[in-house]
Design a protein around this motif. Structure first.
Motif, mmCIF file in Angstrom:
data_model
loop_
_atom_site.group_PDB
_atom_site.id
_atom_site.type_symbol
_atom_site.label_atom_id
_atom_site.label_comp_id
_atom_site.label_asym_id
_atom_site.label_seq_id
_atom_site.Cartn_x
_atom_site.Cartn_y
_atom_site.Cartn_z
ATOM 1 N N ARG A 190 -28.820 33.004 57.740
ATOM 2 C CA ARG A 190 -28.888 34.235 56.962
ATOM 3 C C ARG A 190 -27.605 35.054 57.094
ATOM 4 N N ARG A 191 -26.996 34.998 58.292
ATOM 5 C CA ARG A 191 -25.737 35.732 58.480
ATOM 6 C C ARG A 191 -24.639 35.159 57.571
ATOM 7 N N VAL A 192 -24.585 33.841 57.456
ATOM 8 C CA VAL A 192 -23.591 33.185 56.603
ATOM 9 C C VAL A 192 -23.865 33.492 55.130
ATOM 10 N N LEU A 193 -25.141 33.468 54.736
ATOM 11 C CA LEU A 193 -25.481 33.771 53.347
ATOM 12 C C LEU A 193 -25.073 35.194 52.980
ATOM 13 N N ALA A 194 -25.251 36.127 53.925
ATOM 14 C CA ALA A 194 -24.830 37.509 53.670
ATOM 15 C C ALA A 194 -23.311 37.607 53.610
ATOM 16 N N ALA A 195 -22.627 36.826 54.461
ATOM 17 C CA ALA A 195 -21.154 36.856 54.476
ATOM 18 C C ALA A 195 -20.575 36.360 53.159
ATOM 19 N N ARG A 196 -21.290 35.488 52.472
ATOM 20 C CA ARG A 196 -20.813 35.009 51.163
ATOM 21 C C ARG A 196 -20.711 36.165 50.171
ATOM 22 N N ARG A 197 -21.537 37.184 50.389
ATOM 23 C CA ARG A 197 -21.522 38.342 49.495
ATOM 24 C C ARG A 197 -20.710 39.492 50.082
ATOM 25 N N GLY A 198 -19.985 39.195 51.165
ATOM 26 C CA GLY A 198 -19.090 40.179 51.739
ATOM 27 C C GLY A 198 -19.751 41.258 52.564
ATOM 28 N N ARG A 199 -20.922 41.007 53.072
ATOM 29 C CA ARG A 199 -21.591 42.012 53.887
ATOM 30 C C ARG A 199 -22.455 41.317 54.942
ATOM 31 N N GLY A 200 -23.218 42.141 55.683
ATOM 32 C CA GLY A 200 -24.167 41.583 56.631
ATOM 33 C C GLY A 200 -23.742 41.749 58.077
ATOM 34 N N SER A 201 -24.706 41.554 58.978
ATOM 35 C CA SER A 201 -24.489 41.606 60.423
ATOM 36 C C SER A 201 -25.575 40.782 61.090
ATOM 37 N N VAL A 202 -25.384 40.481 62.354
ATOM 38 C CA VAL A 202 -26.407 39.746 63.090
ATOM 39 C C VAL A 202 -27.685 40.569 63.171
ATOM 40 N N ALA A 203 -27.547 41.879 63.419
ATOM 41 C CA ALA A 203 -28.733 42.737 63.504
ATOM 42 C C ALA A 203 -29.519 42.697 62.201
ATOM 43 N N GLY A 204 -28.809 42.692 61.081
ATOM 44 C CA GLY A 204 -29.483 42.614 59.792
ATOM 45 C C GLY A 204 -30.182 41.288 59.589
ATOM 46 N N ALA A 205 -29.547 40.197 60.045
ATOM 47 C CA ALA A 205 -30.168 38.879 59.926
ATOM 48 C C ALA A 205 -31.400 38.773 60.808
ATOM 49 N N ILE A 206 -31.345 39.375 61.980
ATOM 50 C CA ILE A 206 -32.490 39.344 62.894
ATOM 51 C C ILE A 206 -33.638 40.180 62.346
ATOM 52 N N SER A 207 -33.320 41.269 61.675
ATOM 53 C CA SER A 207 -34.357 42.203 61.230
ATOM 54 C C SER A 207 -35.362 41.555 60.299
ATOM 55 N N LEU A 208 -34.991 40.455 59.650
ATOM 56 C CA LEU A 208 -35.931 39.748 58.784
ATOM 57 C C LEU A 208 -37.013 39.055 59.589
ATOM 58 N N ALA A 228 -19.465 25.784 56.855
ATOM 59 C CA ALA A 228 -18.893 24.575 56.255
ATOM 60 C C ALA A 228 -19.715 24.123 55.059
ATOM 61 N N LEU A 229 -21.044 24.252 55.169
ATOM 62 C CA LEU A 229 -21.922 23.847 54.074
ATOM 63 C C LEU A 229 -21.681 24.697 52.833
ATOM 64 N N PHE A 230 -21.485 26.008 53.040
ATOM 65 C CA PHE A 230 -21.296 26.917 51.907
ATOM 66 C C PHE A 230 -19.818 27.149 51.586
ATOM 67 N N GLU A 231 -18.946 26.433 52.295
ATOM 68 C CA GLU A 231 -17.506 26.447 52.033
ATOM 69 C C GLU A 231 -16.919 27.854 52.123
ATOM 70 N N ILE A 232 -17.218 28.535 53.229
ATOM 71 C CA ILE A 232 -16.616 29.833 53.502
ATOM 72 C C ILE A 232 -16.143 29.837 54.950
ATOM 73 N N ASP A 233 -15.307 30.803 55.298
ATOM 74 C CA ASP A 233 -14.890 30.948 56.686
ATOM 75 C C ASP A 233 -16.036 31.552 57.490
ATOM 76 N N PRO A 234 -16.245 31.084 58.727
ATOM 77 C CA PRO A 234 -17.313 31.653 59.554
ATOM 78 C C PRO A 234 -17.093 33.143 59.766
ATOM 79 N N PRO A 235 -18.122 33.962 59.615
ATOM 80 C CA PRO A 235 -17.961 35.402 59.845
ATOM 81 C C PRO A 235 -17.626 35.680 61.305
ATOM 82 N N GLU A 236 -16.811 36.693 61.519
ATOM 83 C CA GLU A 236 -16.386 37.050 62.862
ATOM 84 C C GLU A 236 -17.575 37.564 63.682
ATOM 85 N N LEU A 237 -17.588 37.191 64.967
ATOM 86 C CA LEU A 237 -18.627 37.676 65.873
ATOM 87 C C LEU A 237 -18.120 38.976 66.510
#
Length: 480
Positions: free
Chosen positions: A399-417, A364-373
């Motif tokens: 981080r998952r939402v920020l990646a979704a703004r660019r059309g990519r990403g996953s929870v595993a990728g967000a955790i890896s940081l 909601a903050l970044f005005e995008i649809d929540p990425p699917e789980l």
């Protein structure tokens, strides 16, 4: 000119304490009640102030109604007693100007009253209307009843606000697991008390969130909530920050500094990481908590402050007491009630709910649809150990939402940081197996290899446990 208010007050001078000077001492009639008296006749004002002071009221007397609105905000009276005919702004004008606001009841008095005026006053919202000369007993009864009705109305409003906070608590402390349900129940039980509470929990479990909830649900909710991280203060400045600094300390040009205890007056003081409190300051802190009185650095006269203490630590302080770095008497004063906040790994059923809540907030903050789980995302969530607890989970969701703004990403990728994601299972089945492996290993270690006890703790039979050990590739010898 005779004044029934003054005559009645003189006749009742039987030792009751006058409160016309707002001294704070309780009288005999209605202790603690506040009233604003508005009359352009100075002798009448003095008479009413004398009468009301004898009865235990705190009185603010005004010569006109022009600044009454401002004084209502500052003085917060329980009732207003006003003359009707005054220069500038009449009592009826004042009544109309305050219509619709959450203001105290207004009792009007007038030497020129008639039936039409009384009817008009009551229609405009006056509590009652009395003609001069009035019966002092009738006046005092009307004022007392008006104040009691107003206090009852305020109590009802506070109750409604409190009930609203109860539903907010479900949104603040999300989760359906038993540990979090028990924690919510404990917070609600303690909200109405002034008990000193110690919060125990790992970093990121939400100790300050719970402290704020205890404050918001308490009678001190209108007061300040002051949080002080004891570990963030250098030892050399700790006492100054906590107790304040006298202006005369350190030279004539030294600037006085208000301490945290003074700022927390009337509210709640949250002492985070209390174990880091320097030993020299602990005796002063103990006295301040017990007496609500303390001495600023360099001062000769003590300062009083009324505050509730909620402290927090990420570990029990018994070892610090044994090592002599924390006073035992201070610990006993702080841990009147202890609430233990569960780590996220002990309420894994709540992880998907919390994650989706945080994702929805950031989306909601970044005005995008929540990425699917996805199933892979769920597997990553359930298999991670969450050393940073809820705070870490919130950052992963962001981080998952920020990646979704660019059309990519996953929870595993967000955790890896936050750590190595190479061990994250790729499927839900693998995640469940990983979870079972951790639980069984922990149970075997906790019961020192006694398999019957481990099986009972896990809620499964001994044969089932043996089968799972073989299936999951566990080596009992490696665990003990």
């Amino acid at each position: 000119m005779t004044h029934p208010a003054k005559d009645a007050a003189n006749a009742n001078s039987n030792g009751a304490v006058s409160r016309g000077d707002s001294s704070g001492k309780k009288g005999k009639d209605t202790p603690g009640r506040r009233i604003i008296v508005i009359d352009d006749d100075r002798e009448m004002r003095d008479s009413l102030t004398h009468l009301l002071g004898k009865a235990g009221w705190r009185v603010e007397a005004l010569a006109d109604a022009v600044d009454a609105g401002q004084r209502i905000t500052g003085f917060q009276p329980d009732v207003i007693l006003s003359d009707v005919r005054m220069p500038g702004l009449s009592g009826l004008d004042l009544l109309r100007s305050l219509a619709g606001a959450d203001t105290p009841p207004i009792v009007l008095i007038s030497a020129h009253g008639d039936i039409p005026m009384a009817v008009e006053a009551m229609q405009d919202g006056a509590y009652t209307f009395l003609e001069k000369p009035f019966d002092p007993r009738r006046l005092m009864t009307a004022l007392r009843h008006a104040a009691e009705q107003y206090r009852l109305r305020q109590d009802t409003a506070r109750l409604r606000a409190r009930l609203a906070h109860l539903s907010d608590l479900d949104r603040i402390l999300l989760g359906d697991s038993k540990p979090i349900q028990d924690l919510r129940a404990d917070i609600l039980d303690l909200g109405e008390t002034d008990a000193t509470v110690m919060l125990l929990g790992e970093t990121g479990t939400g100790k300050e969130l719970v402290a704020r909830a205890l404050h918001d649900l308490s009678p001190r909710a209108a007061g300040p909530f002051i949080a002080l991280n004891c570990a963030a203060l250098p030892e050399t400045h700790f006492e100054t920050a906590m107790f304040g600094l006298s202006g005369g300390h350190g030279g004539q040009n030294a600037t006085a500094q208000t301490g945290t205890l003074s700022v927390a007056d009337g509210g709640t003081l949250f002492l985070d990481e209390i174990g880091a409190c320097p030993l020299p300051a602990q005796a002063k802190l103990l006295r301040a908590i017990e007496t609500r009185e303390f001495l600023p650095v360099g001062a000769t006269a003590p300062v009083r402050a009324d505050f509730r203490v909620v402290s927090a630590s990420n570990e029990r302080l018994d070892a610090a007491v044994a090592a002599g770095t924390f006073r035992e008497d201070l610990l006993y004063r702080l841990n009147t009630v202890v609430l233990t906040l569960p780590p996220l790994r002990e309420r894994r059923d709540d992880i998907p709910l919390l994650y989706q809540h945080f994702v929805a907030q950031h989306a909601a903050l970044f005005e995008i649809d929540p990425p699917e789980l996805t199933p892979e995302d769920l597997a990553a969530l359930l298999s991670h150990d969450w050393r940073g607890n809820v705070r870490e989970l919130r950052h992963v969701a962001e981080r998952r939402v920020l990646a979704a703004r660019r059309g990519r990403g996953s929870v595993a990728g967000a955790i890896s940081l936050d750590g190595d994601s190479m061990d994250v299972p790729e499927t839900l089945r693998e995640a469940v197996a990983s979870f079972e492996r951790q639980l069984i290993a922990k149970a075997i270690q906790a019961h020192k290899g006694r398999m019957d006890a481990a099986a009972e703790a896990l809620g499964i039979g001994r044969r089932t446990l043996n089968e799972k050990i073989v299936k999951l590739g566990l080596n009992k010898a490696d665990l003990i």
